[in-house]
Every structure is written in C-alpha cells, then in structure tokens.
Design an enzyme around this catalytic site. Structure first.
Site, PDB file in Angstrom:
ATOM      1  N   LYS A  97       0.814  -1.225   0.000  1.00 13.37           N
ATOM      2  CA  LYS A  97       0.000   0.000   0.000  1.00 13.37           C
ATOM      3  C   LYS A  97       0.847   1.275   0.000  1.00 13.37           C
ATOM      4  O   LYS A  97       0.432   2.295  -0.523  1.00 13.37           O
ATOM      5  CB  LYS A  97      -0.962   0.009   1.186  1.00 13.37           C
ATOM      6  N   GLU A 119     -10.087   7.335   4.455  1.00  8.68           N
ATOM      7  CA  GLU A 119     -10.842   6.483   5.355  1.00  8.68           C
ATOM      8  C   GLU A 119     -10.046   5.194   5.502  1.00  8.68           C
ATOM      9  O   GLU A 119      -9.193   4.880   4.668  1.00  8.68           O
ATOM     10  CB  GLU A 119     -12.227   6.173   4.787  1.00  8.68           C
ATOM     11  N   SER A 384       1.603  -9.724  -1.054  1.00  8.26           N
ATOM     12  CA  SER A 384       1.318  -8.294  -0.885  1.00  8.26           C
ATOM     13  C   SER A 384       1.700  -7.728   0.476  1.00  8.26           C
ATOM     14  O   SER A 384       1.964  -6.538   0.601  1.00  8.26           O
ATOM     15  CB  SER A 384      -0.168  -8.032  -1.150  1.00  8.26           C
TER      16      SER A 384
HETATM   17  C1  LIG Z   1      -5.152  -3.858   1.596  1.00  6.59           C
HETATM   18  C2  LIG Z   1      -4.432  -5.091   1.311  1.00  6.59           C
HETATM   19  C3  LIG Z   1      -4.779  -5.924   0.214  1.00  6.59           C
HETATM   20  C4  LIG Z   1      -5.972  -5.675  -0.672  1.00  6.59           C
HETATM   21  O1  LIG Z   1      -5.921  -4.533  -1.443  1.00  6.59           O
HETATM   22  P1  LIG Z   1      -5.718  -4.541  -3.015  1.00  6.59           P
HETATM   23  O2  LIG Z   1      -6.056  -3.152  -3.412  1.00  6.59           O
HETATM   24  O3  LIG Z   1      -6.629  -5.551  -3.615  1.00  6.59           O
HETATM   25  O4  LIG Z   1      -4.298  -4.882  -3.267  1.00  6.59           O
HETATM   26  C5  LIG Z   1      -4.016  -7.043  -0.032  1.00  6.59           C
HETATM   27  N1  LIG Z   1      -2.958  -7.367   0.734  1.00  6.59           N
HETATM   28  C6  LIG Z   1      -2.586  -6.614   1.798  1.00  6.59           C
HETATM   29  C7  LIG Z   1      -1.415  -7.037   2.606  1.00  6.59           C
HETATM   30  C8  LIG Z   1      -3.306  -5.449   2.128  1.00  6.59           C
HETATM   31  O5  LIG Z   1      -2.938  -4.713   3.172  1.00  6.59           O
END
Ligand SMILES: *Cc1c(COP(=O)(O)O)cnc(C)c1O
Length: 408
Positions: A97, A119, A384
């Site tokens: 993010k 938010e 992610s």
């Molecule tokens: C917020 C989040 C997501 C989901 O958000 P996307 O916009 O679909 O990438 C996925 N993995 C993690 C670790 C997150 O914090």
C-alpha cells in the site's frame, strides 16, 4: 487482442476501461477531480517527479523488494512446479500500500496541498497514508468507524504516533461505509487545500489509473528479477484481489507476455451472499463509490454485506480495470476460502520462515492448489504483505497451526 498498446489506450480520457470506470460524482467535486487529473497527467511525465519518486522508493521504502524461490514449499507440494514470491511484505510498513500512498503524497506536495485525508477499515491504508503524511510534512486526518477503532488498536496507535488525527466515526454501523461517508463530507468542504488518498484502484477517475501507475513498479521489478533468476518468464502469475491494487500493478507488466494471469478473491466461509467477498465471481455490473464496475448486491440492488477473514479483501466491488481485463479474457479470477488461506498462512510460515498477511495467503493458497495440478513450470505469487497484524486473530481462532500439518 494485441496488448502491446493496451497501456496507451486505457483508461480513456474520461477514465473508462471499456464500459467500466468513469467518475460518478456530486457536481461540486467534478472540478476537484479534474484538478487532480490534470496535475497528475502533467506531473507524471516530469523528470523531477519521476526522480523524486525513484529516490523515495529506493531510500525510504527499501525497493526493489526481492523475488524469492520457495524451494521447500514447492518440494512439499510434489516438486514438479516451482513457486516464487515477489516480496512486497518487505516494503516499508509491511505491504504494497505504501507504493501508491507515497505517490499520492508526492502528488499532494507538487499540487501545493497542505493536507491529506483518507478512510480506513482495518487501518492498513490509514497507516500507509499516515506514513506518507509524516514523510511529506502534510497534515493528516483518517476516518475510521468506532467499531474498527476498538478492534484495530495497534494500527490506531501507529497512526497517532505518526502524527495523524484519527476520527472515530459513530454513525450507523460504525464501520468502513460510515468512515467513507465522513471522509467524503470532509473532502467536499476542504478540497481546495486537501487531497483525498484512495486506498486501491477504485473510486472515481483518476484514482484507478493513478494508483495502478504507482503500483506498476511491483510487476516491473518482478518481471526483470524473475527473468534474471531463471532465464524465463513464469508460466502463471497470481495475486489476491480486494480493491485490486497489488494485483493490477503486478499483472500489467506481464500483459503482453505469454503468461497466464490469475486474480484470487476471498470465498470466506462459502458461496452464500454475505459469507464471502468474491465480487468478480458472484457480482454484477453496478455503480458505487463513484465508479462503474462489478459488485455484490443485495435483493434491493444495494451493496451487499461481505465477509472475509482478511479484512483487506472484504470489499463489495473491484477496480474497474479488473472487470475489463476479465471481459477481454486476459485475466482469470479464482477464489480461495478462509480455511485454504489459513492453511497457506501456516504452510508458508513453517516451510519458508515467512509469515504472510491473510490477504496474501489467498494467493499463496491458489498457487499451492495449482502447483499440484500443473506438470512442471513455475508460479510467481505477489506476496502483498506480512502477517504480523494477523497473528493474534489467527492464534485465537486456529492455535499455532498444528491442525494444519497434513492439510493441503
Ligand atoms: C489492503 C491489502 C490488500 C488488498 O488490497 P488490493 O487493493 O486488492 O491490493 C491485499 N494485501 C494486503 C497485505 C493489504 O494490506
């Protein structure tokens, strides 16, 4: 379809990916969004902006993040197919993010804005925005439902330590929807000196485009790193899909390659409406939060209740570009249940020493399932984020993973 010109052609000037996307806004906000679009389209070509963003990524975020070969996990799954991870969990603050939040912060700075607002649900987006605000010296307010404030104490503390004002929203259900409404009301009043940082490739144009462009670095790095490591491209790439930002940034650099691309949605407790957040799999076309895409609706056509063990994935809709890429037949969407994600969480922890976020665990779960079906080849997963934030919850509900020892 020839995808070599895809990025040049989409989105259109009005922010459309086919019929999806656009900007469905109250009239007062139309000029504000146009300002952001114009500023972004100018700035994103300036060498000053590009160089500054590169420096931030290298020196502050710790990019490039590595690609890692999961030898043990691959062997345990039969050893024919090899699983690799793009380690976005090693990005500063522990997830992808920050890639777009630093971009949005830099844009705010270039536009002369003094303040950034957002938010947040579970607080992950709030922490990334608070980090960017501290870095750029911007005032920051994050709106959060009172229920979430109580549930997510560590993230609330992180935001406060970073100097952000966290506003606890006590209207209605006191969760994400009310937080969005409150942040929107603030923005309507203050858009002259404030920028709204959207947390994924959702919302009105230009956000799906901007957030995608800021996340593009993930796939760009991964493609070059994987090629250097193996001499080839992966056969399959996969990522979890909530709003769709980590996945779109990871997918697009491979769009013109002979690579199978799979997004993974949360199937939660099962297929019944309210038990999952698999919007691409079970949703239909509709407008919410300022854009047209695929969404889960209740019997009245309103956004349906959604659920996933991974709070970052429980969103009713999905970025418009995902809806378009599926329509074009270029990206497939599959799903993984809570239980499959928790299994992947423990397997990656025990076999590789990497504790993944529950969101990312959905993509790992799909890769594990797929690896057993494939006869060789490789799967590259976008990991992610890291799972520290999920430990308390997982341990309380599932213990330390001993029940998952023989469960693939
Ligand atoms: C917020 C989040 C997501 C989901 O958000 P996307 O916009 O679909 O990438 C996925 N993995 C993690 C670790 C997150 O914090």
């Amino acid at each position: 379809m020839d995808f070599s010109t895809y990025l040049k052609n989409y989105p259109t000037k009005d922010g459309y990916f086919g019929k999806y996307g656009g900007a469905y806004l109250p009239p007062q906000l139309v000029p504000a969004m146009k300002d952001i679009t114009d500023a972004y389209l100018t700035i994103c070509h300036s060498s000053q902006f590009i160089n500054e963003l590169r420096r931030i990524r290298r020196e502050f975020q710790g990019r490039p993040t590595p690609v890692y070969h999961c030898e043990t996990l691959s062997r345990r799954l039969g050893g024919k197919t090899q699983i690799y991870l793009k380690r976005e969990d090693l990005n500063h603050t522990g997830a992808h993010k920050l890639n777009h939040c630093m971009g949005e912060g830099l844009l705010a700075k270039f536009m002369g804005k003094k303040r950034i607002i957002a938010e947040t649900g579970a607080g992950q987006h709030g922490v990334a925005v608070a980090t960017a605000a501290a870095f750029f010296g911007l005032d920051c307010t994050v709106y959060m439902g009172a229920v979430d404030v109580a549930k997510q104490a560590p993230n609330v503390a992180r935001m406060k330590v970073l100097g952000t004002k966290v506003v606890s929203v006590t209207e209605g259900q006191q969760t994400l929807k009310e937080a969005v409404d409150a942040a929107f009301a603030d923005y309507l009043e203050n858009y002259k000196d404030t920028i709204y940082a959207i947390g994924s490739v959702v919302g009105p144009h230009p956000f799906p485009m901007m957030v995608r462009d800021f996340q593009y670095v993930v796939g760009e790095e991964a493609r070059a790193q994987f090629k250097e490591m193996t001499g080839f491209l992966p056969d399959v790439i996969t990522a979890c899909v909530g709003g769709g930002s980590n996945s779109i940034g990871f997918f697009l650099p491979f769009i013109n390659d002979p690579v199978e691309i799979v997004g993974v949605e949360p199937l939660g407790r099962g297929t019944k409406l309210g038990d999952h957040a698999a919007s691409m799999t079970y949703g239909s076309e509709g407008v919410m939060h300022g854009f047209n895409s695929i969404m889960l609706k209740d019997e009245n056509g309103e956004p349906a209740p959604v659920y996933s063990i991974a709070s970052g994935l429980d969103y009713q809709s999905v970025g418009p570009e995902h809806a378009f890429l599926r329509e074009l037949g270029r990206v497939k969407y599959e799903s993984a249940t809570d239980r499959e994600a928790v299994n992947a969480f423990f397997k990656l922890s025990r076999y590789e020493g990497i504790i993944p976020a529950l969101e990312s665990s959905h993509a790992v779960a799909y890769a594990m399932r797929r690896a057993k079906e494939m006869d060789g080849g490789s799967i590259l997963v976008n990991l992610s984020g890291r799972g520290d934030k999920d430990l308390d919850y997982v341990i309380e509900k599932y213990g330390y993973g001993d029940d998952f020892a023989d469960f693939d």
